[in-house]
Enzyme design. Sequence first.
Site, mmCIF file in Angstrom:
data_model
loop_
_atom_site.group_PDB
_atom_site.id
_atom_site.type_symbol
_atom_site.label_atom_id
_atom_site.label_comp_id
_atom_site.label_asym_id
_atom_site.label_seq_id
_atom_site.Cartn_x
_atom_site.Cartn_y
_atom_site.Cartn_z
ATOM 1 N N ASN A 99 0.870 -1.183 0.000
ATOM 2 C CA ASN A 99 0.000 0.000 0.000
ATOM 3 C C ASN A 99 0.904 1.229 0.000
ATOM 4 O OD1 ASN A 99 -1.814 2.044 0.486
ATOM 5 N ND2 ASN A 99 -2.266 1.443 2.599
ATOM 6 N N TRP A 100 0.983 1.862 -1.168
ATOM 7 C CA TRP A 100 1.916 2.996 -1.297
ATOM 8 C C TRP A 100 1.380 4.273 -0.664
ATOM 9 C CZ3 TRP A 100 4.202 2.762 -6.984
ATOM 10 C CH2 TRP A 100 4.911 1.551 -7.123
ATOM 11 N N LYS A 101 0.118 4.264 -0.309
ATOM 12 C CA LYS A 101 -0.524 5.460 0.271
ATOM 13 C C LYS A 101 -0.284 6.683 -0.631
ATOM 14 C CE LYS A 101 0.044 3.416 4.766
ATOM 15 N NZ LYS A 101 -0.019 3.577 6.195
ATOM 16 N N SER B 167 3.315 -2.144 10.226
ATOM 17 C CA SER B 167 4.775 -2.068 10.372
ATOM 18 C C SER B 167 5.480 -3.387 10.076
ATOM 19 C CB SER B 167 5.154 -1.561 11.768
ATOM 20 O OG SER B 167 4.653 -0.256 11.965
ATOM 21 N N GLU C 298 -6.938 4.598 7.871
ATOM 22 C CA GLU C 298 -6.748 6.024 7.568
ATOM 23 C C GLU C 298 -7.983 6.604 6.883
ATOM 24 O OE1 GLU C 298 -2.986 5.531 5.586
ATOM 25 O OE2 GLU C 298 -2.058 5.052 7.510
ATOM 26 N N GLY D 144 2.285 2.264 10.712
ATOM 27 C CA GLY D 144 3.214 3.383 10.553
ATOM 28 C C GLY D 144 3.916 3.795 11.837
ATOM 29 N N HIS E 65 -9.586 1.001 4.974
ATOM 30 C CA HIS E 65 -8.291 1.216 5.631
ATOM 31 C C HIS E 65 -8.508 2.163 6.813
ATOM 32 C CE1 HIS E 65 -4.208 2.502 6.411
ATOM 33 N NE2 HIS E 65 -3.817 1.425 5.748
ATOM 34 N N GLU F 172 -5.365 -5.148 10.615
ATOM 35 C CA GLU F 172 -4.362 -4.107 10.790
ATOM 36 C C GLU F 172 -4.629 -3.355 12.093
ATOM 37 O OE1 GLU F 172 -2.418 -2.923 6.919
ATOM 38 O OE2 GLU F 172 -4.202 -1.681 7.060
ATOM 39 N N GLY G 257 2.751 -1.210 4.313
ATOM 40 C CA GLY G 257 2.781 0.215 3.994
ATOM 41 C C GLY G 257 4.210 0.672 3.759
ATOM 42 N N GLY G 258 4.815 1.249 4.795
ATOM 43 C CA GLY G 258 6.138 1.862 4.676
ATOM 44 C C GLY G 258 7.169 1.005 3.958
#
Length: 246
Positions: free
Chosen positions: A9-11, A208, A97, A173, A95, A167, A229-230
């Site tokens: 997930n590149w956000k 993470s 966010e 993150g 998600h 998640e 993600g990251g």
Amino acid sequence: MRRQIVIGNWKMNGSVTANSELLAEILDQWTGVHQAEVAVCPPYPYLAAAAVQLDNSNVGLGAQDISTQSSGAYTGEISGDMLTDVGCRYVLVGHSERREYHGETSELVAEKFQAALDKGLTPVLCVGETLAERENGKTFDVIGQQLLAVVEHCGLPGVAKGIIAYEPVWAIGTGKTATPEMAQDVHSYIREVLGPEGDQMRILYGGSVKPDSAEGLFGQKDIDGALVGGASLKAEDFVAICRAAE
Ligand code: PEP
């Protein structure tokens, strides 16, 4: 047998040049035939270019969100038809966010899940508890409610066509990862809630995940891969996580 899957997930990260370099590196390091399925979810403006770059590769394409509507006067929205048109196979829904910053309710998330199914996309339903909810012993209640909203709207056979990503919000993150045992407990609860349909569904862990935590997580019997993600923004780390899923 459930095929393991790792989704990046590149956000809201990247640019034309950075994305094309990142994808080229991933493709370079993930050549050949693999047991694990792999996909990336770039931001909307870059989907079409990514689809061209990923054509005939073993890396699939997904989007980060979908509209509940099919077309029309919905400024800023992107429909399922548009996503399939540019080559997406997967779409994230719910998600944390989106739930937190855009006020998405579980009911809206359920509608998005159905919108994805209607267009032949595989929805990846994200569920997870906040730190306060975990500390107050509410983890299973929260996850159960998030799941049931989708089950009520789409039915169990509908839900079974998607993928679930557990998640924990406190792990996204933050560099804090749930221990493999903590994650396994929730994954097994999710399978229990979904009944026999749950046995065939893929349930990913997200929060993470890094190359050094991936193997322990993937060693758990109910963890079928990861939503990353990251670490998905660095080809070497992302591919190392994909390898751990094999
Ligand atoms: C995510 O946003 O889905 C996620 C898991 O992010 P990170 O890996 O950075 O915690």
